[in-house]
Design a protein around this motif. Structure first.
Motif, mmCIF file in Angstrom:
data_model
loop_
_atom_site.group_PDB
_atom_site.id
_atom_site.type_symbol
_atom_site.label_atom_id
_atom_site.label_comp_id
_atom_site.label_asym_id
_atom_site.label_seq_id
_atom_site.Cartn_x
_atom_site.Cartn_y
_atom_site.Cartn_z
ATOM 1 N N LEU A 298 54.354 13.396 33.916
ATOM 2 C CA LEU A 298 53.565 12.963 32.767
ATOM 3 C C LEU A 298 54.346 11.862 32.061
ATOM 4 O O LEU A 298 55.418 12.121 31.508
ATOM 5 N N GLN A 299 53.836 10.649 32.135
ATOM 6 C CA GLN A 299 54.426 9.528 31.427
ATOM 7 C C GLN A 299 53.784 9.448 30.053
ATOM 8 O O GLN A 299 52.556 9.316 29.951
ATOM 9 N N MET A 300 54.611 9.538 29.025
ATOM 10 C CA MET A 300 54.102 9.575 27.656
ATOM 11 C C MET A 300 54.565 8.323 26.909
ATOM 12 O O MET A 300 55.767 8.119 26.723
ATOM 13 N N ASN A 301 53.622 7.492 26.527
ATOM 14 C CA ASN A 301 53.904 6.268 25.792
ATOM 15 C C ASN A 301 53.321 6.336 24.388
ATOM 16 O O ASN A 301 52.476 7.189 24.106
ATOM 17 N N SER A 302 53.792 5.460 23.534
ATOM 18 C CA SER A 302 53.300 5.395 22.153
ATOM 19 C C SER A 302 53.316 6.774 21.504
ATOM 20 O O SER A 302 52.344 7.202 20.875
ATOM 21 N N LEU A 303 54.426 7.458 21.668
ATOM 22 C CA LEU A 303 54.527 8.835 21.173
ATOM 23 C C LEU A 303 54.440 8.899 19.655
ATOM 24 O O LEU A 303 54.916 7.990 18.945
ATOM 25 N N LYS A 304 53.837 9.984 19.176
ATOM 26 C CA LYS A 304 53.653 10.230 17.752
ATOM 27 C C LYS A 304 54.367 11.525 17.371
ATOM 28 O O LYS A 304 54.546 12.395 18.230
ATOM 29 N N PRO A 305 54.716 11.672 16.108
ATOM 30 C CA PRO A 305 55.354 12.935 15.692
ATOM 31 C C PRO A 305 54.501 14.158 16.036
ATOM 32 O O PRO A 305 55.063 15.217 16.366
ATOM 33 N N GLU A 306 53.197 14.017 16.016
ATOM 34 C CA GLU A 306 52.332 15.145 16.343
ATOM 35 C C GLU A 306 52.338 15.502 17.828
ATOM 36 O O GLU A 306 51.736 16.506 18.226
ATOM 37 N N ASP A 307 52.996 14.703 18.650
ATOM 38 C CA ASP A 307 53.175 15.056 20.063
ATOM 39 C C ASP A 307 54.354 16.005 20.267
ATOM 40 O O ASP A 307 54.570 16.497 21.382
ATOM 41 N N THR A 308 55.100 16.257 19.203
ATOM 42 C CA THR A 308 56.238 17.172 19.286
ATOM 43 C C THR A 308 55.772 18.565 19.674
ATOM 44 O O THR A 308 54.893 19.139 19.030
ATOM 45 N N ALA A 309 56.347 19.086 20.751
ATOM 46 C CA ALA A 309 55.943 20.401 21.257
ATOM 47 C C ALA A 309 56.819 20.760 22.449
ATOM 48 O O ALA A 309 57.568 19.919 22.963
ATOM 49 N N VAL A 310 56.675 21.993 22.881
ATOM 50 C CA VAL A 310 57.223 22.388 24.177
ATOM 51 C C VAL A 310 56.137 22.110 25.209
ATOM 52 O O VAL A 310 54.997 22.554 25.057
ATOM 53 N N ARG B 228 41.987 32.011 43.415
ATOM 54 C CA ARG B 228 42.040 33.448 43.702
ATOM 55 C C ARG B 228 43.388 34.071 43.344
ATOM 56 O O ARG B 228 43.544 35.292 43.468
ATOM 57 N N ALA B 229 44.342 33.270 42.908
ATOM 58 C CA ALA B 229 45.636 33.814 42.505
ATOM 59 C C ALA B 229 45.877 33.655 41.009
ATOM 60 O O ALA B 229 46.489 34.509 40.375
ATOM 61 N N GLY B 230 45.425 32.546 40.455
ATOM 62 C CA GLY B 230 45.560 32.347 39.016
ATOM 63 C C GLY B 230 46.457 31.194 38.646
ATOM 64 O O GLY B 230 46.678 30.269 39.433
ATOM 65 N N HIS B 231 46.954 31.249 37.406
ATOM 66 C CA HIS B 231 47.780 30.185 36.847
ATOM 67 C C HIS B 231 49.257 30.535 36.951
ATOM 68 O O HIS B 231 49.654 31.685 36.756
ATOM 69 N N TYR B 232 50.055 29.511 37.217
ATOM 70 C CA TYR B 232 51.501 29.638 37.197
ATOM 71 C C TYR B 232 52.044 28.672 36.144
ATOM 72 O O TYR B 232 51.467 27.591 35.928
ATOM 73 N N TRP B 233 53.166 29.075 35.527
ATOM 74 C CA TRP B 233 53.722 28.284 34.437
ATOM 75 C C TRP B 233 55.205 28.031 34.656
ATOM 76 O O TRP B 233 55.919 28.885 35.188
ATOM 77 N N GLY B 234 55.657 26.854 34.192
ATOM 78 C CA GLY B 234 57.080 26.581 34.147
ATOM 79 C C GLY B 234 57.673 27.162 32.872
ATOM 80 O O GLY B 234 56.982 27.770 32.057
ATOM 81 N N GLN B 235 58.970 26.950 32.703
ATOM 82 C CA GLN B 235 59.670 27.534 31.561
ATOM 83 C C GLN B 235 59.507 26.689 30.298
ATOM 84 O O GLN B 235 59.813 27.159 29.199
ATOM 85 N N GLY B 236 59.027 25.460 30.455
ATOM 86 C CA GLY B 236 58.809 24.587 29.307
ATOM 87 C C GLY B 236 59.971 23.646 29.061
ATOM 88 O O GLY B 236 61.124 23.971 29.359
ATOM 89 N N THR B 237 59.649 22.479 28.532
ATOM 90 C CA THR B 237 60.675 21.500 28.165
ATOM 91 C C THR B 237 60.298 20.900 26.805
ATOM 92 O O THR B 237 59.134 20.596 26.545
ATOM 93 N N GLN B 238 61.300 20.762 25.950
ATOM 94 C CA GLN B 238 61.055 20.325 24.572
ATOM 95 C C GLN B 238 60.905 18.805 24.498
ATOM 96 O O GLN B 238 61.736 18.060 25.044
ATOM 97 N N VAL B 239 59.872 18.385 23.801
ATOM 98 C CA VAL B 239 59.685 16.967 23.473
ATOM 99 C C VAL B 239 59.624 16.873 21.955
ATOM 100 O O VAL B 239 58.795 17.526 21.312
ATOM 101 N N THR B 240 60.521 16.076 21.386
ATOM 102 C CA THR B 240 60.575 15.913 19.940
ATOM 103 C C THR B 240 60.437 14.435 19.601
ATOM 104 O O THR B 240 61.197 13.608 20.117
ATOM 105 N N VAL B 241 59.472 14.118 18.747
ATOM 106 C CA VAL B 241 59.228 12.737 18.333
ATOM 107 C C VAL B 241 59.523 12.634 16.846
ATOM 108 O O VAL B 241 58.870 13.277 16.027
ATOM 109 N N SER B 242 60.493 11.827 16.510
ATOM 110 C CA SER B 242 60.874 11.673 15.106
ATOM 111 C C SER B 242 60.109 10.510 14.473
ATOM 112 O O SER B 242 59.802 9.520 15.125
ATOM 113 N N SER B 243 59.845 10.660 13.191
ATOM 114 C CA SER B 243 59.081 9.608 12.486
ATOM 115 C C SER B 243 59.988 8.556 11.884
ATOM 116 O O SER B 243 61.193 8.685 11.879
#
Length: 122
Positions: free
Chosen positions: A86-98, A107-122
């Protein structure tokens, strides 16, 4: 079973760019779609972007984005269908999230990763 490992993310100023990636292992041939969700503090996890296989090399994957990221974020998936970025450009503070990588196996369902923090400072 599918295992997902994310990388990338970090801290960036508003207007900057970041890239997050996710590598799948295990039964990757069974994965129908891969994508990204995010969860900000105190909020529910929300959809960001998804790439869904057409099932044929003659047709491109189907791509979808949340309205809030359209025109700023770009999802890509490699030809082996085991890595999604996921290439993220023009990031905003509201994009801050895990940011969580997601894979869907019919037939098996959803799988998830452990998450990675993205922090956008204003």
């Amino acid at each position: 079973q599918v295992q997902l490992v994310e990388s990338g993310g970090g801290l960036v100023q508003a207007g900057g760019s970041l890239r997050v990636s996710c590598v799948a292992s295990g039964s990757v041939d069974d994965i129908k779609s891969m994508g990204w969700y995010r969860q900000a503090p105190g909020k529910q996890r929300e959809f960001v972007a998804q790439s869904t296989s057409s099932g044929s090399t003659a047709y491109a994957d189907s791509i979808s984005y949340a309205e809030s990221v359209k025109g700023r974020f770009t999802i890509s998936r490699d030809s082996a269908k085991s890595t999604v970025s996921l290439q993220m450009n023009s990031l905003k503070p509201e994009d801050t999230a895990v940011y969580y990588c997601n894979a869907v196996v019919p037939r098996a369902g959803h799988y998830w990763g452990q998450g990675t923090q993205v922090t956008v400072s204003s």
